[in-house]
Design a protein around this motif. Structure first.
Motif: not given
Length: 535
Positions: A1-6
């Protein structure tokens, strides 16, 4: 699962992105929310995102500068820019610089989902390209000779388990299955065209060796190594090896007319012991200058060989050293049990003493490599080896060795913990002295301490229970609070004194961490001080 920063300075946009997109269905996970580019940059050091979705217009650091800074730290991170129509041309130009995708505001959750799906597929394709089976297979087959040579070198110089060697051999197309193994080393005596003639000799030796089904022939350190694999068992293994060696020497002499000598070691029972057979073969080869020796020299003919020779080999040395430096007491006890198990009543007292001396020497080296001195552990004037010789029996000697090992292991562990604390203490002092520097960073602290940032971050968080950036912010906020309470300095002056190049960013951080603005905090502190003086 890829990590996302908003990243977006509008709270409702951030919350909307979190709620309206089915991140889990996209195999994505949100690991951080940031209000501006500078906060996002600091957060990225902690959460290590794979994808950053950021607005283009934000205070303190815009989305394009954030993208460029992120790419410098991690070229593999994917950046998605959210932009308004009036910034569209500007954002489109950024695609060629450091941005992977852009999305025009206003956009729907469906539009963002479509973009992320495309980006996720692109990332998967990049991974698949790296894992392309056909390309890997072609590259692998091209590299097989190098892999085989590397395995053979490992076999001769390192002691690995038979399971490990068989596994590696199977991977690089070598069959090393056998009942017993032998090593012979052939050297040519010549002055001219050495490389060409050595190559010719290798071809002859390999051909004869294969005809006898004797195993494998290969070049190693300007000698030809003949690995004998006894696939038949029984008592005539040595005779088969001898016959094959004689035919190799006969063929080289017939076709090349070059004088050669072979040194041959004892046959061993496992692949893990082939390095011992190689050592014996090289030792036998040293006797070629002794008058009366034949062109094939067997170690058993020139040196007295005892059955079950005690060897404190490289594998035991490495395992003991690792346990002393980084293992548990239980692991060390297990290793010592294996080491002591080698000793039997068949071994002479001198052989046992030499074996235990080699064990203690390894312990001594491990202590010194870890910065510990044996004199500090056992006292000045200690006589480790002499004490061992004075012990009445094997059981007492083993207890002594065990006691030494446990003491050294404990001392190394204590010393390592002291080193950790010392490094962190130096970092804390340096940070307190330089927190007013707006360019203070992990890299600058590590440069001062002469250590890697990865190593530093791990031990710092373990000792302080905070990341370095969290600690630095804590120090700066405490200093700001003190200045707000005790001075009449303006907010922009305080920002400069505590390491913020931008006063507005200082105010943003202060309110985020303290809960109120600097102005409100000063007002509350002044009121509290007045009430205290009245009482």
């Amino acid at each position: 699962m890829y990590r996302v920063l908003l990243v977006d300075d509008e709270e409702d946009v951030r919350e909307g992105l979190v709620v309206e997109v089915d991140w889990e269905a996209l195999d994505l996970r949100i690991v951080g929310l940031a209000e501006n580019g500078r906060e996002a940059l600091e957060m990225a050091e902690r959460v290590e995102p794979d994808i950053v979705v950021t607005d283009i217009s934000m205070p303190f650091m815009n989305g394009l500068e954030l993208a460029q800074r992120l790419r410098k730290r991690n070229p593999l991170v994917k950046v998605v820019i959210l932009t308004g129509y009036d910034e569209f041309d500007y954002a489109r130009q950024a695609i060629s610089l450091s941005v992977d995708e852009y999305l025009l505001k206003p956009f729907s959750a469906g539009h963002l989902t479509e973009l992320l799906t495309r980006l996720r597929a692109q990332m998967a394709a990049e991974v698949a390209e790296r894992e392309d089976v056909q390309q890997l297979r072609e590259h692998y087959h091209t590299s097989l000779p190098l892999l085989q040579a590397d395995l053979m070198a490992t076999l001769l110089h390192r002691q690995k388990s038979s399971t490990y060697i068989h596994s590696k051999a199977k991977q690089c197309g070598l069959d090393l299955t056998g009942e017993r193994y032998g090593v012979s080393v052939l050297t040519l005596h010549m002055d001219e065209d050495a490389e060409l003639k050595r190559f010719a000799a290798l071809n002859i030796a390999a051909e004869v060796w294969a005809e006898h089904g004797a195993g494998h022939a290969f070049m190693h350190q300007e000698t030809i190594v003949l690995l004998y694999v006894d696939r038949w068992g029984g008592t005539d293994g040595a005779k088969r090896q001898q016959k094959a060696l004689e035919n190799v020497m006969r063929s080289i002499n017939h076709y090349l007319r070059i004088p050669a000598t072979v040194g041959s070691g004892q046959i061993v029972n496992t692949l893990a012991d082939v390095n011992h057979a190689y050592e014996d073969a090289m030792l036998a080869l040293d006797y070629r200058l002794v008058p009366g020796t034949d062109s094939i020299i067997y170690i058993a003919d020139v040196e007295r060989q005892t059955a079950g020779k005690l060897r404190f080999d490289e594998l035991k040395q490495q395992t003991l050293t690792r346990c002393l430096k980084a293992g548990t007491q239980a692991e060390l006890e297990e290793v010592l049990e294996i080491i002591f198990r080698e000793i039997t009543v068949e071994h002479s007292r001198s052989d046992i003493q030499l074996y235990l001396i080699e064990v203690l020497t390894t312990v001594w080296k491990a202590a010194q490599a870890s910065g510990e001195e044996m004199e500090d552990i056992f006292g000045a004037g200690f006589q480790l080896y002499a004490d061992l010789f004075r012990l009445p029996g094997l059981a007492e000697a083993q207890r002594k060795v065990r006691e030494v090992c446990l003491l050294v292991q404990h001392r190394i562990a204590s010393g390592r913990q002291h080193v950790y604390k010392d490094i962190v203490e130096q970092a804390l002092v340096f940070t307190k002295e330089h927190y007013a520097d707006p360019d203070l960073s992990i890299q600058k602290v590590c440069g001062h301490l002469h250590i890697s940032s990865g190593y530093f971050c791990g031990i710092f968080k373990k000792e302080v229970q905070l990341t370095f950036l969290q600690y630095l912010m804590q120090i700066r906020m405490e200093a700001a609070r003190e200045l707000l309470r005790s001075t009449e300095l303006k907010s922009f002056q305080i920002a400069e004194q505590v390491g913020f190049a931008e006063p507005n960013y200082f105010s943003f951080c202060f309110k985020k961490h303290i809960g109120v603005s600097p102005k409100e905090y000063r007002k509350q502190a002044s009121l509290a001080a007045s009430e205290g003086s009245i009482r």
